[in-house]
Design a protein around this motif. Structure first.
Motif, short mmCIF file in Angstrom:
data_model
loop_
_atom_site.label_atom_id
_atom_site.label_comp_id
_atom_site.label_asym_id
_atom_site.label_seq_id
_atom_site.Cartn_x
_atom_site.Cartn_y
_atom_site.Cartn_z
N SER A 1 0.84 -1.21 0.00
CA SER A 1 0.00 0.00 0.00
C SER A 1 0.87 1.26 0.00
O SER A 1 0.56 2.23 -0.70
N LEU A 2 1.94 1.23 0.78
CA LEU A 2 2.82 2.39 0.85
C LEU A 2 3.50 2.65 -0.50
O LEU A 2 3.60 3.80 -0.94
N PHE A 3 3.96 1.58 -1.14
CA PHE A 3 4.63 1.73 -2.44
C PHE A 3 3.69 2.33 -3.46
O PHE A 3 4.03 3.30 -4.17
N LEU A 4 2.48 1.78 -3.57
CA LEU A 4 1.52 2.30 -4.54
C LEU A 4 1.12 3.74 -4.23
O LEU A 4 1.03 4.59 -5.12
N SER A 5 0.88 4.02 -2.96
CA SER A 5 0.43 5.36 -2.58
C SER A 5 1.50 6.40 -2.86
O SER A 5 1.20 7.48 -3.39
N VAL A 6 2.73 6.11 -2.50
CA VAL A 6 3.81 7.07 -2.72
C VAL A 6 4.06 7.28 -4.21
O VAL A 6 4.21 8.41 -4.69
N THR A 7 4.09 6.18 -4.98
CA THR A 7 4.36 6.28 -6.42
C THR A 7 3.26 7.05 -7.15
O THR A 7 3.54 7.98 -7.93
N ILE A 8 2.02 6.69 -6.90
CA ILE A 8 0.91 7.36 -7.58
C ILE A 8 0.79 8.81 -7.13
O ILE A 8 0.50 9.70 -7.94
N THR A 9 1.04 9.08 -5.86
CA THR A 9 0.98 10.46 -5.37
C THR A 9 2.04 11.31 -6.05
O THR A 9 1.77 12.44 -6.49
N PHE A 10 3.25 10.79 -6.15
CA PHE A 10 4.33 11.55 -6.80
C PHE A 10 3.98 11.85 -8.26
O PHE A 10 4.15 12.98 -8.74
N GLN B 1 0.97 11.89 -9.72
CA GLN B 1 -0.18 12.79 -9.85
C GLN B 1 0.20 14.23 -9.54
O GLN B 1 -0.26 15.17 -10.20
N VAL B 2 1.02 14.43 -8.52
CA VAL B 2 1.47 15.78 -8.20
C VAL B 2 2.31 16.35 -9.33
O VAL B 2 2.16 17.52 -9.72
N LEU B 3 3.18 15.51 -9.91
CA LEU B 3 4.04 15.97 -11.00
C LEU B 3 3.22 16.30 -12.25
O LEU B 3 3.32 17.41 -12.80
N THR B 4 2.39 15.38 -12.71
CA THR B 4 1.63 15.61 -13.93
C THR B 4 0.54 16.67 -13.73
O THR B 4 0.29 17.48 -14.62
N SER C 1 -0.51 -1.63 -13.91
CA SER C 1 -1.90 -1.34 -14.29
C SER C 1 -2.48 -0.24 -13.41
O SER C 1 -3.15 0.68 -13.92
N LEU C 2 -2.24 -0.30 -12.13
CA LEU C 2 -2.76 0.72 -11.22
C LEU C 2 -2.01 2.03 -11.36
O LEU C 2 -2.61 3.12 -11.33
N ILE C 3 -0.71 1.96 -11.55
CA ILE C 3 0.09 3.18 -11.63
C ILE C 3 -0.24 3.96 -12.89
O ILE C 3 -0.44 5.19 -12.86
N LEU C 4 -0.33 3.27 -14.03
CA LEU C 4 -0.59 3.97 -15.28
C LEU C 4 -1.99 4.57 -15.31
O LEU C 4 -2.20 5.65 -15.87
N LEU C 5 -2.96 3.88 -14.72
CA LEU C 5 -4.33 4.39 -14.75
C LEU C 5 -4.56 5.54 -13.78
O LEU C 5 -5.46 6.36 -13.99
N GLN C 6 -3.76 5.62 -12.73
CA GLN C 6 -3.99 6.63 -11.71
C GLN C 6 -2.91 7.70 -11.67
O GLN C 6 -2.93 8.57 -10.79
N ALA C 7 -1.97 7.66 -12.60
CA ALA C 7 -0.90 8.66 -12.60
C ALA C 7 -1.37 10.02 -13.08
O ALA C 7 -0.67 11.02 -12.88
N PHE C 8 -2.53 10.08 -13.72
CA PHE C 8 -3.08 11.33 -14.23
C PHE C 8 -4.48 11.50 -13.67
O PHE C 8 -5.23 10.52 -13.56
N LEU D 1 -4.51 14.38 -0.48
CA LEU D 1 -5.76 13.82 -1.00
C LEU D 1 -5.48 12.59 -1.87
O LEU D 1 -6.20 11.59 -1.79
N THR D 2 -4.45 12.66 -2.70
CA THR D 2 -4.12 11.53 -3.56
C THR D 2 -3.63 10.35 -2.75
O THR D 2 -3.99 9.19 -3.02
N PHE D 3 -2.80 10.61 -1.75
CA PHE D 3 -2.26 9.53 -0.92
C PHE D 3 -3.39 8.81 -0.19
O PHE D 3 -3.44 7.57 -0.16
#
Length: 299
Positions: free
Chosen positions: A98-107, A109-112, A165-172, A224-226
């Motif tokens: 959960s921590l890995f996904l949350s940190v990666t997707i948050t980073f 989303q904030v960047l894009t 699959s989760l990272i690509l769909l939620q990165a934006f 919010l994203t995390f």
């Protein structure tokens, strides 16, 4: 005898009903403040009731969790539940995933989100507002409407049962772009114009001017994203099938059987999953509140 000359003029006469001037609220500011505080305390307590029940249930035997009437403070506090859950399921693995996904997707989303918001707010190009409106309209489309097409797309790309699959769909996300754009609109355009005159590129303006000035909005979007990614259940449930890839939300399903569920263990896991969010909010609440309060202002 009183003459007209001796009578007081209109400007000298005392005002009538002097004690009744002003609105009712201005005459009793302390009472209004007290009522406001009582209302806030009441709403806060009502909001905390589910969390109190969750904490109470995590310290009970499984047979006592759904007992009626509710015993908020059990006779025996079973702190052993917080030890037993680590032995029953690989809780450390679930929390790490959960921590890995949350940190990666948050980073991402904030960047894009911040980068796209800079283009929509400070860069002028044809069709900018129409493109932003169309992108923002995607928020109104429910996720259930495109859930199946997304899964088919990930399946054909052979990305199911992977984190990609989760990272690509939620990165934006359109919400992140909207939040950051509203904050960028409150930053004067003269700063960007002066930077362009000095020879700074658009990337330099974004990195050296916009990002340092938008820390509250960045913190709000990150928090919010995390939280949203950490609490996500349907996404991992659809795309992750291997037990070693499960998040903590999926891991708690281990205590749900076909005919019964171990509610005490589920509530214990829920308490453990809430703690990281609580710590994160306590450290970032100042930026979070400031970012939410100012993201809708322009001036």
């Amino acid at each position: 005898m009183t003459t007209l000359r001796d009578a007081p003029s209109a400007t000298e006469r005392p005002p009538r009903h002097a004690g009744n001037t002003g609105s009712p609220g201005s005459r009793h500011p302390a009472a209004r403040r007290t009522l406001a505080y009582l209302g806030l305390v009441t709403v806060t307590l009502l909001t905390l009731v589910p969390f109190g029940w969750m904490l109470s249930a995590s310290l009970k035997r499984d047979s006592e969790v759904l007992a009626i009437p509710i015993q908020w403070i059990p006779d025996e506090l079973r702190w052993s539940n917080f030890v037993e859950i680590w032995e029953r399921v690989p809780m450390a693995t679930y929390l790490g995933n959960s921590l890995f996904l949350s940190v990666t997707i948050t980073f991402l989303q904030v960047l894009t989100g911040s980068f796209a918001a800079y283009g929509f707010s400070k860069v002028r190009f044809p069709g900018r507002d129409a493109l932003f409106l169309g992108y923002l309209a995607t928020i109104a489309v429910p996720w259930q409407a495109y859930m199946v097409p997304q899964y088919i797309m990930m399946q054909r790309l052979e990305l199911t049962d992977t984190y990609w699959s989760l990272i690509l769909l939620q990165a934006f996300g359109a919400f992140g772009v909207f939040l950051m754009r509203q904050y960028y609109m409150s930053i004067p355009d003269e700063l960007c114009e002066a930077a362009r005159i000095d020879g700074l590129s658009e990337y330099g303006i974004y990195r050296r001017i916009m990002l340092p000035l938008s820390k509250p909005a960045l913190a709000s979007l990150a928090l919010l994203t995390f939280v949203n990614t950490w609490n996500d259940y349907m996404g991992p449930f659809i795309y992750l099938t291997s037990n070693d890839l499960w998040t903590v939300q999926l891991g708690l399903r281990s205590f749900v059987g076909q005919y019964e569920a171990e509610h005490a263990m589920i509530m214990t896991g829920a308490v453990l999953s809430v703690l990281p969010i609580l710590v994160l909010f306590l450290f970032g609440q100042r930026y979070f509140i400031q970012g939410v309060a100012t993201s809708g202002l322009k001036g």
